[in-house]
Design an enzyme around this catalytic site. Structure first.
Site, PDB file in Angstrom:
ATOM      1  N   ARG A  93       0.848  -1.130   0.058  1.00 22.43           N
ATOM      2  CA  ARG A  93      -0.042  -0.056  -0.048  1.00 22.43           C
ATOM      3  C   ARG A  93       1.043   1.363   0.015  1.00 22.43           C
ATOM      4  NH1 ARG A  93      -3.151  -3.198  -1.247  1.00 22.43           N
ATOM      5  NH2 ARG A  93      -5.397  -3.752  -0.393  1.00 22.43           N
ATOM      6  N   GLU A  98       0.338   6.642  -2.854  1.00 20.81           N
ATOM      7  CA  GLU A  98      -0.621   7.418  -2.177  1.00 20.81           C
ATOM      8  C   GLU A  98      -0.953   8.837  -2.593  1.00 20.81           C
ATOM      9  OE1 GLU A  98      -3.446   8.117   0.852  1.00 20.81           O
ATOM     10  OE2 GLU A  98      -2.575   6.377   0.195  1.00 20.81           O
ATOM     11  N   HIS A 124      -1.001  -0.473 -10.289  1.00 23.21           N
ATOM     12  CA  HIS A 124      -1.429  -1.558  -9.360  1.00 23.21           C
ATOM     13  C   HIS A 124      -2.018  -2.731 -10.140  1.00 23.21           C
ATOM     14  CE1 HIS A 124      -3.749  -1.474  -5.210  1.00 23.21           C
ATOM     15  NE2 HIS A 124      -3.300  -2.711  -5.695  1.00 23.21           N
TER      16      HIS A 124
END
Length: 348
Positions: A259, A285, A306
């Protein structure tokens, strides 16, 4: 309508359990092809698609009223107390993707609902992506390709620096998660030193996995490549700090498939723009950076959208695992990939 008791001890010849799909339409279309849907329909009394993507609709309320098994996926709404009140017969959830944190909450565990996840299956393509990027990073492939394209000619055959290559290099794995463990497993055939930081894994357990346990500062200071596999939890937000990034060797590579918020992104961006380190980032992020973010044009950073998790043909593996779990549950055998409540929060 007859229904089946869903406990592990239910006889295999009991009438088929009522099942429904709960996920985003695109997830259902991508993961559950015609063969998977046919297999599920053979094992259960499956409510025909479309999948439930909103539990507040009249159709959803009708479906939930007698559903015993929910087959969930990406985009499934939270299954909270209100939803459970509308689903009095619900006994099990089979998730066709990784983490169940987004939709299976404490209310489900309190109700005693059995939960299964395809997280282990989804970890494999992430580990394969990571292995590929580790080997490419140590070989300096991206830099060599960029220089070759710019020069339109080959450099000397010994163009690579003396520390470039995959022999006896050091790879640091941050977290012995499902994916982290698979990466260590895939690294075994290679002549690499593997370090592991995970506060819940002992030195003996790390050695059994094929790694040497170290503390977090040593992991960053000693590794040519650090690969991040920790889930995003309150205590792991910003775990890869400015200080740890500063400890990386010059030209070391940070790989993040976990993440984006696990990493101090402003500090990483500064280090990349200064040309001190390199990065392979499948997550950031936010997950999609603003168009003007400097990482888009940073030559030291490879950004991918991703894609490390299951894609294309790999989605069939997720479907196969889900079908097998439904088969086991319908026969009263229990899940092979059960998610106990104490582990749910740690699935990335």
């Amino acid at each position: 309508m007859q229904t089946a008791h869903a406990s592990p001890g239910r006889p295999a010849d009991t009438v088929r359990p009522r099942a429904a799909l709960a996920m985003a339409p695109e997830a259902a279309d991508g993961v559950l092809d015609a063969a998977a849907l046919a297999a599920l329909a053979e094992l259960t009394d499956l409510v025909p698609p479309p999948a439930l993507a909103d539990f507040t609709t009249e159709r959803a309320r009708r479906v939930l009223a007698d559903t015993e098994l929910l087959i969930t996926g990406w985009g499934c709404p939270p299954i909270d107390e209100r939803v459970l009140a509308a689903a009095p017969r619900l006994r099990a959830i089979v998730h066709t993707a990784g983490s169940v944190r987004g939709h299976v909450g404490a209310a489900c565990w309190r109700r005693g609902i059995e939960v299964s996840s395809a997280a282990r299956a989804n970890a494999l393509p992430v580990a394969e992506y990571t292995l590929a990027m580790i080997l490419l990073a140590n070989k300096g492939v991206l830099e060599s390709a960029r220089a070759y394209r710019a020069a339109r000619a080959r450099e000397h055959w010994q163009y690579a620096g003396p520390e470039q290559g995959n022999y006896q290099r050091t790879v640091g794995i941050l977290s012995a998660s499902l994916t982290g463990r698979r990466v260590i497993e895939l690294l075994r055939p290679h002549d690499l030193h593997v370090l592991l930081y995970d506060p819940y894994v002992s030195a003996e357990q790390a050695a059994a996995l094929g790694a040497r346990a170290v503390d977090l500062p040593e992991l960053f200071a000693a590794s040519d490549v650090v690969s991040v596999h920790t889930p995003l939890l309150p205590e792991t937000r910003g775990l890869v700090s400015r200080e740890l990034l500063a400890a990386l060797r010059p030209d070391a590579t940070l790989i993040n498939t976990a993440r984006g918020a696990v990493v101090d992104q402003p500090a990483l961006t500064e280090a990349l723009l200064a040309g001190r380190v390199r990065a392979v980032l499948d997550v950031t992020e936010p997950d999609q950076l603003p168009p003007d973010h400097p990482l888009w044009t940073c030559e030291n950073a490879l950004l991918t959208p991703h894609i490390a998790g299951s894609q294309g043909t790999e989605l069939r593996r997720l479907a196969a695992v889900a079908v097998d779990e439904v088969r086991r549950w319908a026969r009263g055998e229990g899940f092979a990939h059960a998610v106990p409540p104490e582990r749910a929060a740690y699935l990335a």
